[in-house]
Design a protein around this motif. Structure first.
Motif, PDB file in Angstrom:
ATOM      1  N   SER A   1       0.629   4.048  -3.066  1.00 57.94           N
ATOM      2  CA  SER A   1       0.283   5.410  -2.660  1.00 57.94           C
ATOM      3  C   SER A   1       1.325   6.406  -3.172  1.00 57.94           C
ATOM      4  O   SER A   1       0.977   7.479  -3.687  1.00 57.94           O
ATOM      5  CB  SER A   1       0.183   5.493  -1.138  1.00 57.94           C
ATOM      6  OG  SER A   1      -0.097   6.816  -0.724  1.00 57.94           O
TER       7      SER A   1
ATOM      8  N   GLN B   1       0.780   9.344  -6.270  1.00 57.94           N
ATOM      9  CA  GLN B   1       1.008  10.773  -6.044  1.00 57.94           C
ATOM     10  C   GLN B   1       2.025  11.315  -7.038  1.00 57.94           C
ATOM     11  O   GLN B   1       1.874  12.443  -7.552  1.00 57.94           O
ATOM     12  CB  GLN B   1       1.500  11.015  -4.621  1.00 57.94           C
ATOM     13  CG  GLN B   1       1.683  12.489  -4.270  1.00 57.94           C
ATOM     14  CD  GLN B   1       0.398  13.291  -4.455  1.00 57.94           C
ATOM     15  OE1 GLN B   1      -0.656  12.926  -3.929  1.00 57.94           O
ATOM     16  NE2 GLN B   1       0.472  14.386  -5.216  1.00 57.94           N
TER      17      GLN B   1
ATOM     18  N   SER C   1       0.818  -1.215   0.000  1.00 63.20           N
ATOM     19  CA  SER C   1       0.000   0.000   0.000  1.00 63.20           C
ATOM     20  C   SER C   1       0.854   1.268   0.000  1.00 63.20           C
ATOM     21  O   SER C   1       0.461   2.287  -0.601  1.00 63.20           O
ATOM     22  CB  SER C   1      -0.934   0.006   1.212  1.00 63.20           C
ATOM     23  OG  SER C   1      -0.201  -0.053   2.412  1.00 63.20           O
ATOM     24  N   SER C   2       2.025   1.224   0.650  1.00 61.83           N
ATOM     25  CA  SER C   2       2.872   2.416   0.677  1.00 61.83           C
ATOM     26  C   SER C   2       3.471   2.688  -0.699  1.00 61.83           C
ATOM     27  O   SER C   2       3.626   3.845  -1.102  1.00 61.83           O
ATOM     28  CB  SER C   2       3.987   2.260   1.720  1.00 61.83           C
ATOM     29  OG  SER C   2       4.841   1.176   1.398  1.00 61.83           O
TER      30      SER C   2
END
Length: 333
Positions: A315, A319, A311-312
């Protein structure tokens, strides 16, 4: 700012995930913009109309090579199609998805010509190609020379390496469908299940849970040839004989499946991507250069066994894609 989002056509559910993921990206990059979505379905229907129910005698590459983006062919069926994109005034046009080959570009030539005449800049977002052969690259560069897009954000490194020197701003990015969770948040399911979505190959998937068989071709392609229609009928007849066959005409229903599955097994990239971004595991069962788009976000091989996203990582790269789109827009004059 008014932004035109040029969609392709939803005869394949995955195209819808690309379109709506692109919209989510644009909304993050330009929160105050007015976004106008238009479809290229009419362009695709017109291009297929001349074939009618007869088998395709020439590949689309042959058509592209001789048609030159239909530039000089006013008798082409595409020439007579009216697109909403030609009837609105906008500041920027964005064309997303697997578009870097003649199948998509030839069908949008008339629209791009009008945008050029109106001095509307174009950005290609989350873009990739069906292949990266020399013929395809030559065709895409012809398109770039004529349309002069100001930005290219690719969905895989192969596309980036091919065209990074041909457009003022380029960025090695990710597929638009990785943003689909920002467009729709499905409700929870009341049972456990796995999903098998196979449109190209037959695979024997074993599951300890209920197995739902999803079809990513719920809508008939207009003016398709009879052999493709018969092939689809045969496939669907077999699926209807199974338990838990799933077919729908809404993106949200498919996203519900992928958001709640434990594992998705598929030969469809865009069955695997939503499964991954909703936090579940997926395995991809097909060999294609398009699968390179997984390399950016996965440390494990999705073709070997079911994997999940960090998930990191997702994400961060999302961005970065939003930031790249903002930077690309600064090439506007």
């Amino acid at each position: 700012m008014r932004i035109l989002l040029l969609r392709t056509w939803i005869t394949n559910i995955g195209n819808g995930f690309i379109d709506k993921g692109a919209r989510a990206t644009v909304e993050r990059a330009f929160p105050n913009a007015e976004i106008i979505e238009t479809s290229g379905h009419g362009n695709m229907a017109a291009a297929r109309r001349t074939k009618g129910l007869l088998p395709n005698l020439f590949s689309s590459r042959d058509e592209a090579r001789y048609g030159r983006l239909y530039k000089d062919n006013n008798d082409s069926p595409i020439h007579g199609v009216t697109n909403i994109a030609e009837l609105v005034d906008v500041d920027l046009a964005i064309f997303p998805g697997c578009i870097l080959y003649e199948h998509a570009l030839e069908k949008y030539y008339k629209v791009f010509k009008k945008l050029n005449e109106s001095n509307v800049p174009v950005i290609l977002l989350g873009a990739g190609g069906g292949d990266y052969s020399k013929d395809t690259q030559r065709y895409v560069r012809q398109f770039i020379d004529e349309v002069e897009p100001i930005g290219l954000i690719t969905r895989d490194s192969d596309a980036y390496e091919c065209y990074k020197d041909d457009i003022p701003f380029t960025y090695d990015g990710i597929d638009n469908a990785f943003f689909i969770d920002e467009w729709y948040d499905p409700p929870s399911a009341n049972t456990d299940y796995d999903v098998a979505t196979f449109d190209k190959i037959e695979a024997k998937v074993q599951s300890p849970r209920q197995l739902i068989h999803a079809d990513h071709f719920p809508v008939e392609q207009p003016y398709g040839d009879i052999w493709q229609k018969l092939k689809k009928m045969k496939k669907q007849w077999g699926l209807f004989q199974q338990d838990n066959y799933f077919l729908s005409d809404t993106l949200e229903d498919y996203l519900f499946l992928y958001a709640n599955t434990r594992v998705t097994h598929s030969d469809r990239i865009h069955a695997c991507i939503p499964t991954l971004v909703y936090g579940n595991r997926a395995q991809f069962w097909f060999e294609t250069p398009r699968a390179a788009l997984f390399d950016k976000v996965l440390s494990e091989d999705i073709t070997e066994s079911p994997v999940s996203l960090d998930s990191s990582v997702i994400s961060r790269v999302k961005q970065e894609q939003v930031n790249a789109l903002q930077k690309a827009s600064k090439e506007m004059k």
